[in-house]
Design an enzyme around this catalytic site. Sequence first.
Site, short mmCIF file in Angstrom:
data_model
loop_
_atom_site.label_atom_id
_atom_site.label_comp_id
_atom_site.label_asym_id
_atom_site.label_seq_id
_atom_site.Cartn_x
_atom_site.Cartn_y
_atom_site.Cartn_z
N SER A 43 28.19 -6.16 29.62
CA SER A 43 29.23 -7.09 29.20
C SER A 43 30.34 -6.35 28.43
CB SER A 43 28.60 -8.21 28.36
OG SER A 43 29.55 -9.23 28.09
N TRP B 137 28.64 -8.43 23.51
CA TRP B 137 28.85 -9.34 22.39
C TRP B 137 27.68 -10.30 22.30
CZ3 TRP B 137 29.13 -14.50 21.23
CH2 TRP B 137 29.70 -14.83 19.99
N ASP C 228 25.38 -15.48 37.77
CA ASP C 228 25.88 -15.31 36.40
C ASP C 228 26.85 -16.44 36.05
OD1 ASP C 228 27.10 -14.39 33.98
OD2 ASP C 228 26.54 -12.35 34.53
N PHE D 23 25.60 -19.69 23.49
CA PHE D 23 26.03 -18.55 24.31
C PHE D 23 24.84 -17.93 25.03
CE2 PHE D 23 26.63 -13.85 24.45
CZ PHE D 23 27.69 -13.80 25.33
N HIS E 69 20.25 -14.82 37.42
CA HIS E 69 21.15 -15.64 36.62
C HIS E 69 21.80 -14.81 35.52
CE1 HIS E 69 20.08 -19.72 38.15
NE2 HIS E 69 19.06 -19.02 38.62
N GLY F 75 22.04 -19.47 25.68
CA GLY F 75 21.56 -20.45 26.65
C GLY F 75 22.39 -20.43 27.92
N LEU F 76 23.71 -20.23 27.76
CA LEU F 76 24.59 -20.15 28.93
C LEU F 76 24.24 -18.98 29.82
CD1 LEU F 76 27.06 -21.58 30.15
CD2 LEU F 76 28.51 -19.98 28.88
#
Length: 556
Positions: A98, A40, A231, A158, A259, A160-161
């Site tokens: 994902s 997504w 993550d 999203f 990450h 950036g996260l």
Amino acid sequence: MNSVAANVPSMTTSQRISIECVAYPALSDDADHYVLIHGWGLGRDVWHRALPQLRHVNVHCISLPGFDQSPATPYRLADLLNALEEVLPESCHLVGYSLGGLLAQAFLSSKKVLSVTCLAAGPRFVASSDWPHAMAEDVFEEFKAFFERDPNTCLRRFMGLQSQGDAEQKKSLAQSLGLLNANGLNADYFSSPENMAVWQKALELLGEVDNRKTLFESHNKPVHFIFAEQDALVPVSVAKIIESWSLSHIKVSVVPGAHGLPSHLNQDNNIARLLEASQREDRARYRLDKSRIARSFSRAAVSYDSVAGLQRQVCEHLFQQLPHESLPDNVVLDLGSGTGYFSHLLAQRPEPEQPKQLFNLDLAEGMLRFSREQEYSTGQLSHWLAADAEALPLADNSVDCLFSSLAIQWCQQEDQLFSEIYRVLKPGAKAFIATLGPESLWQLRDAWAQVDDKVHVNRFTPWSDLKRSIDNAGLCSDIEKDEIVVRFDTFKQLRFDLKNLGAQNMNAGQEGGLSSRRRLEALLKAYEGFRQAKSQGGQLPLSYEVYYLQLEKPES
């Protein structure tokens, strides 16, 4: 680069769901097929820097509805899975990131899929009362509400996260976002209700899909979970939980210090190395034990012909393909000669059509002894050789015709096998071979998968792998495929036939010891689910996928 699309009816609307799939052909025509499914928030461009690493395989990049150029058609999960099934090539490996990893797990029962690799995707994305190893439900609901209010800002946050603390990841995701904008994901994109709705549906799937049952009931197909240690969206603790299941078909890896996975896998051949390592481990798990093969077929020699209906049917069909008029004065090799049924068929031909010399070669000495004791009036000079097909005890360029019926499926090193066949064939000579494909015994494999996750059924090599080895050896090839279904009144009869044929499980990775009564009862119950209706005979089917190969060594 080629683009194809599947169009299947939606169960929720009168529209048809369209799935775009962009193919990047490998340098070799017979390379494996890998299907990549994005997550997504990012379309297929999440893979853009990894593609140069995968030129040795055929890559198919999926675009889910509303992403890239795939139309934003409303759908349910069942609709989406049907549309994805439509675009999957035969005998492929699925790699999902994902949401793509969640969807890929749903295809473990598909006959098209050989393995599944999940990147940053566990069995569930959102936590539940019995699964705390995921994003908290209230956090996910807040994120959904944020996306509904301000989708463009939400999407950037999203991304950036996903890149917290990782400069390279930020750079990679920024490039991917630029590619998305170039493909139409601009500030006005979400002003369309259709676009907004289909992205919301994809987001809802992250909260709906739960693959735990699927993984426990999977059909012994390899599954590789790969997580990033840092993550921010998928807690790395899920890795230990999956490992604690101790399911032999599942492997778990954690990338130290990473990450997020997109940037890590997009650089330094990381994704290529991971996929190749998975395949090596998979091949080792299904390694054949040749000493057990030889002993098993030797024990079965006396009873073999009484239950070898399938073997005789295949052998007779292959026999009809031989150039009988050119056999006289030829040297013929029967590779995997077994009880000598090929000699029996030759004895029924007129003497002018029989070869000058016949070499009967088999790994099982018991089979050779039984064959030699038969009184086949063939007229040719016969020899019996106990040897391995991957190390033929014959001179170079010494064989005019090679015949092999249902034997090479017991060979593990196909490159070595076909190199040996090439070596012993004379220039212009042909090999006629029948072997089994990976869909053979699928009912038995599926039934065992409902009992446990151990290796109980032999695994056979797909045509794409055989073709690669044949081409590498320098042989020209042609193939005919067939499905033969053998039917039994009882499961006991089915197991009896397999045992007397010496064709029970030969994998080195199989579980040792006798099967308990409880497990056999569970297997019987599971297999009964395949019993045909009374109107169709009411019997238990067992399928075999048969490859008939004609190989030729070029004249020069």
